[in-house]
Design an enzyme around this catalytic site. Sequence first.
Site, PDB file in Angstrom:
ATOM      1  N   GLY A  86     -12.402 -36.978  17.262  1.00  0.00           N
ATOM      2  CA  GLY A  86     -13.492 -36.124  17.712  1.00  0.00           C
ATOM      3  C   GLY A  86     -13.259 -34.694  17.269  1.00  0.00           C
ATOM      4  N   GLY A  88     -14.844 -30.494  18.091  1.00  0.00           N
ATOM      5  CA  GLY A  88     -15.685 -29.701  18.956  1.00  0.00           C
ATOM      6  C   GLY A  88     -15.859 -28.291  18.450  1.00  0.00           C
ATOM      7  N   LYS A 107      -3.962 -32.484  17.894  1.00  0.00           N
ATOM      8  CA  LYS A 107      -5.056 -31.543  18.080  1.00  0.00           C
ATOM      9  C   LYS A 107      -4.744 -30.260  17.311  1.00  0.00           C
ATOM     10  CE  LYS A 107      -7.091 -31.304  22.103  1.00  0.00           C
ATOM     11  NZ  LYS A 107      -7.456 -30.963  23.522  1.00  0.00           N
ATOM     12  N   ASP A 219     -15.436 -25.166  31.438  1.00  0.00           N
ATOM     13  CA  ASP A 219     -16.279 -26.117  30.715  1.00  0.00           C
ATOM     14  C   ASP A 219     -16.055 -27.503  31.320  1.00  0.00           C
ATOM     15  OD1 ASP A 219     -18.038 -27.197  28.923  1.00  0.00           O
ATOM     16  OD2 ASP A 219     -16.632 -27.250  27.252  1.00  0.00           O
TER      17      ASP A 219
END
Length: 428
Positions: A86, A88, A107, A219
């Site tokens: 993923g 972002g 990450k 968030d």
Amino acid sequence: MEAGGRRRRVAALSAALLALSALSALALLLLSPPALRAGSALPPGLLEELRQRRRDLRRLAAGGAAAEGGLRCGDVRRAAGGAVLGSGFTKVVVRAALAGGGAVALKSVHGAGREVRQCEQRYGAPAGCRRLAAYKLLKEVTLLRRLRHPGIVQLHGQCYDSGGETEAGVTAVLELGAPLEMIQLLQTPWEERFKICLGLVELLFYLAHSPLGSIVLLDFQPRQFVMVDGNLKVTDMDDASTEELSCEEDNDCTLDFPTKSFPLRCSSAGKCEGINEKRNLFNAYRYFFTYLLPHSAPPALQPFLSDILNATGNLRYGINETLRAFEKVLHLYKSGLYLQKRPLLLKAEAYKCWPSYSHLGCLLSVHSPEEAAAICSSQPHCQSFIITQQRTWTGRPLASFQSSPTDLIPDTTAIVYIKRSASLGRRL
């Protein structure tokens, strides 16, 4: 056995990376990054943003232990060879299978992400913008190093490429989780959904009383969480904050959400009292409790769950009271005290039911044969049930409900109950 071996290998990898290859965020603060040196060609606005993030990082890292040694992030990336899980606003996550076995998530800064692109549009300084984004990942690494809780994804290690790479020099090595699929969760048995909500409440209790003070997840969205071995874990911490809103009067302390607003008090210290804790709790209510708690819960527990929903939806409960309410429901459920204490006749559940632990039949968790009998008696198609040796995370046995006693193929350790209308009584 194989899964346990993988976990042990990942744990060993974690220790090795932390001991031999991680360069902590605190150590990075001592480096004097080129972007912040006197005479830098970076635009003044970008320099100020870099300084602000650096100050925030220094404050979070204060008191944290620094790891020694160094491993180039390029080495970690080459070892990965996995698919992108993923991406972002700031970061990209890649699945990695490292030497020694075990899968992890890597990450790093997303060089083509919106944060970097928007920064470049404002300042026209690609290298400085990538450094700005890297500070958010460094902040996340620092928080993960200092916060240890089962509801927070585990940091196995981190590295900082000091060899002159201009893009994404920081890489975090994290515990691998599966994306949270809310629609899928809604189809799971109530007990599993309650477990997820309880785990979330325990996490929010920890964040409210963390070593860094009260922490808010700014968030707070389901996409910031993953599932690891059936447990909910927050995986994105770069937007977490330990700062509570400053105020001069109570009117400065309104907590606003799209559908509700809550007036809070301004403390004598000039901070909005409990605003971080309450923001987390209401977000847990609107994103998780509302959908996962009430549906198909045992009828006798529904009044307790309704009180939890009302109290958190109106912020009548703080996190301490919410945790106590969840623990009460857990105790009632595990002990069977929620059941009505009256004789139950063994009669009557469909061979297919929802929600079920098996898609091929009706497999539900029960506290006792009496509860299974009550479930069976509420369904006209149920003719029998088997108390199996399988147990859920709360220790409750699973019962398999059958539509016909002639279909039973029990093993020697299972107890079979047959409706009196279908046979003469109970037999093993």
